[in-house]
Design a protein around this motif. Structure first.
Motif, PDB file in Angstrom:
ATOM      1  N   GLY A   1      40.057  36.733 -43.372  1.00 39.05           N
ATOM      2  CA  GLY A   1      39.786  37.704 -42.322  1.00 39.05           C
ATOM      3  C   GLY A   1      39.658  37.112 -40.939  1.00 39.05           C
ATOM      4  O   GLY A   1      39.487  37.837 -39.971  1.00 39.05           O
ATOM      5  N   THR A   2      39.750  35.791 -40.807  1.00 41.73           N
ATOM      6  CA  THR A   2      39.583  35.144 -39.511  1.00 41.73           C
ATOM      7  C   THR A   2      40.574  35.676 -38.486  1.00 41.73           C
ATOM      8  O   THR A   2      40.198  35.980 -37.356  1.00 41.73           O
ATOM      9  N   GLN A   3      41.834  35.803 -38.861  1.00 29.30           N
ATOM     10  CA  GLN A   3      42.850  36.246 -37.909  1.00 29.30           C
ATOM     11  C   GLN A   3      42.558  37.666 -37.419  1.00 29.30           C
ATOM     12  O   GLN A   3      42.664  37.956 -36.242  1.00 29.30           O
ATOM     13  N   ARG A   4      42.170  38.556 -38.323  1.00 32.00           N
ATOM     14  CA  ARG A   4      41.855  39.934 -37.931  1.00 32.00           C
ATOM     15  C   ARG A   4      40.645  39.965 -37.010  1.00 32.00           C
ATOM     16  O   ARG A   4      40.618  40.704 -36.030  1.00 32.00           O
ATOM     17  N   GLU A   5      39.628  39.161 -37.291  1.00 30.44           N
ATOM     18  CA  GLU A   5      38.438  39.098 -36.438  1.00 30.44           C
ATOM     19  C   GLU A   5      38.790  38.573 -35.046  1.00 30.44           C
ATOM     20  O   GLU A   5      38.270  39.057 -34.043  1.00 30.44           O
ATOM     21  N   LEU A   6      39.691  37.594 -34.985  1.00 27.23           N
ATOM     22  CA  LEU A   6      40.141  37.078 -33.684  1.00 27.23           C
ATOM     23  C   LEU A   6      40.848  38.165 -32.890  1.00 27.23           C
ATOM     24  O   LEU A   6      40.631  38.306 -31.683  1.00 27.23           O
ATOM     25  N   GLU A   7      41.703  38.937 -33.542  1.00 24.08           N
ATOM     26  CA  GLU A   7      42.412  40.021 -32.855  1.00 24.08           C
ATOM     27  C   GLU A   7      41.435  41.058 -32.302  1.00 24.08           C
ATOM     28  O   GLU A   7      41.587  41.530 -31.178  1.00 24.08           O
ATOM     29  N   ILE A   8      40.419  41.408 -33.085  1.00 28.06           N
ATOM     30  CA  ILE A   8      39.403  42.360 -32.621  1.00 28.06           C
ATOM     31  C   ILE A   8      38.680  41.792 -31.407  1.00 28.06           C
ATOM     32  O   ILE A   8      38.481  42.482 -30.402  1.00 28.06           O
ATOM     33  N   LEU A   9      38.298  40.514 -31.479  1.00 24.48           N
ATOM     34  CA  LEU A   9      37.606  39.874 -30.356  1.00 24.48           C
ATOM     35  C   LEU A   9      38.480  39.860 -29.108  1.00 24.48           C
ATOM     36  O   LEU A   9      38.043  40.259 -28.019  1.00 24.48           O
ATOM     37  N   LEU A  10      39.725  39.423 -29.234  1.00 27.34           N
ATOM     38  CA  LEU A  10      40.615  39.326 -28.081  1.00 27.34           C
ATOM     39  C   LEU A  10      40.914  40.696 -27.483  1.00 27.34           C
ATOM     40  O   LEU A  10      41.069  40.826 -26.268  1.00 27.34           O
ATOM     41  N   ASP A  11      40.970  41.722 -28.321  1.00 24.44           N
ATOM     42  CA  ASP A  11      41.203  43.076 -27.827  1.00 24.44           C
ATOM     43  C   ASP A  11      39.961  43.643 -27.129  1.00 24.44           C
ATOM     44  O   ASP A  11      40.071  44.569 -26.323  1.00 24.44           O
ATOM     45  N   THR A  12      38.784  43.115 -27.434  1.00 23.27           N
ATOM     46  CA  THR A  12      37.527  43.599 -26.864  1.00 23.27           C
ATOM     47  C   THR A  12      37.201  42.926 -25.525  1.00 23.27           C
ATOM     48  O   THR A  12      36.527  43.519 -24.690  1.00 23.27           O
ATOM     49  N   LEU A  13      37.683  41.707 -25.344  1.00 27.76           N
ATOM     50  CA  LEU A  13      37.431  40.977 -24.097  1.00 27.76           C
ATOM     51  C   LEU A  13      38.091  41.683 -22.917  1.00 27.76           C
ATOM     52  O   LEU A  13      39.021  42.473 -23.110  1.00 27.76           O
ATOM     53  N   PRO A  14      37.645  41.381 -21.694  1.00 28.42           N
ATOM     54  CA  PRO A  14      38.395  41.881 -20.538  1.00 28.42           C
ATOM     55  C   PRO A  14      39.869  41.485 -20.700  1.00 28.42           C
ATOM     56  O   PRO A  14      40.167  40.360 -21.132  1.00 28.42           O
ATOM     57  N   PRO A  15      40.799  42.398 -20.389  1.00 27.94           N
ATOM     58  CA  PRO A  15      42.224  42.161 -20.671  1.00 27.94           C
ATOM     59  C   PRO A  15      42.764  40.835 -20.156  1.00 27.94           C
ATOM     60  O   PRO A  15      43.514  40.158 -20.865  1.00 27.94           O
ATOM     61  N   GLU A  16      42.385  40.428 -18.941  1.00 27.02           N
ATOM     62  CA  GLU A  16      42.928  39.175 -18.408  1.00 27.02           C
ATOM     63  C   GLU A  16      42.448  37.961 -19.195  1.00 27.02           C
ATOM     64  O   GLU A  16      43.183  36.985 -19.358  1.00 27.02           O
ATOM     65  N   LEU A  17      41.231  37.996 -19.743  1.00 29.28           N
ATOM     66  CA  LEU A  17      40.738  36.875 -20.542  1.00 29.28           C
ATOM     67  C   LEU A  17      41.397  36.854 -21.917  1.00 29.28           C
ATOM     68  O   LEU A  17      41.754  35.787 -22.411  1.00 29.28           O
ATOM     69  N   GLY A  18      41.560  38.016 -22.528  1.00 30.77           N
ATOM     70  CA  GLY A  18      42.250  38.075 -23.816  1.00 30.77           C
ATOM     71  C   GLY A  18      43.682  37.556 -23.707  1.00 30.77           C
ATOM     72  O   GLY A  18      44.137  36.775 -24.545  1.00 30.77           O
ATOM     73  N   ARG A  19      44.383  37.959 -22.645  1.00 31.22           N
ATOM     74  CA  ARG A  19      45.760  37.478 -22.403  1.00 31.22           C
ATOM     75  C   ARG A  19      45.770  35.972 -22.197  1.00 31.22           C
ATOM     76  O   ARG A  19      46.613  35.259 -22.749  1.00 31.22           O
ATOM     77  N   HIS A  20      44.829  35.484 -21.386  1.00 31.00           N
ATOM     78  CA  HIS A  20      44.768  34.049 -21.093  1.00 31.00           C
ATOM     79  C   HIS A  20      44.574  33.246 -22.387  1.00 31.00           C
ATOM     80  O   HIS A  20      45.260  32.247 -22.605  1.00 31.00           O
ATOM     81  N   LEU A  21      43.660  33.682 -23.233  1.00 27.03           N
ATOM     82  CA  LEU A  21      43.439  32.975 -24.493  1.00 27.03           C
ATOM     83  C   LEU A  21      44.683  33.009 -25.369  1.00 27.03           C
ATOM     84  O   LEU A  21      45.064  31.996 -25.954  1.00 27.03           O
ATOM     85  N   ARG A  22      45.314  34.165 -25.472  1.00 25.22           N
ATOM     86  CA  ARG A  22      46.511  34.289 -26.312  1.00 25.22           C
ATOM     87  C   ARG A  22      47.646  33.404 -25.805  1.00 25.22           C
ATOM     88  O   ARG A  22      48.388  32.823 -26.599  1.00 25.22           O
ATOM     89  N   ILE A  23      47.796  33.287 -24.497  1.00 23.91           N
ATOM     90  CA  ILE A  23      48.902  32.516 -23.920  1.00 23.91           C
ATOM     91  C   ILE A  23      48.611  31.019 -23.932  1.00 23.91           C
ATOM     92  O   ILE A  23      49.432  30.215 -24.371  1.00 23.91           O
TER      93      ILE A  23
END
Length: 87
Positions: free
Chosen positions: A20-42
């Motif tokens: 479930g780690t990957q799903r939890e990461l997606e939930i976290l990244l989607d919850t962060l302010p959009p620019e921070l979630g994008r920055h982490l993903r990139i």
């Protein structure tokens, strides 16, 4: 005075992602302010499974803490060049 309440030892064979780690990461990244979630993903896509903590503090640069999966040693990384601000 501070005292250590508990120490964490690296398991033999290193640290492995839990189910479930990957799903939890997606939930976290989607919850962060959009620019921070994008920055982490990139910028940290290949290290997201090693993400331990995220620090968001008003007036400070957002930071994330990664742990080496083999040694358990942690590394602090700046997530942005702009301090957190309140809307």
């Amino acid at each position: 005075n501070f005292r250590v309440l508990r120490r964490w030892a690296t398991p033999k064979g290193g640290v492995r992602p839990a189910n479930g780690t990957q799903r939890e990461l997606e939930i976290l990244l989607d919850t962060l302010p959009p620019e921070l979630g994008r920055h982490l993903r990139i910028h940290f896509a290949d290290r997201l499974v090693d993400l331990n903590e995220i620090y968001l503090q008003l007036g400070q640069l957002p930071e994330c803490i990664f742990a080496d999966p083999v040694t358990g040693k942690t590394f602090r990384e700046d997530m942005a060049t702009v301090a957190c601000a309140q809307d």
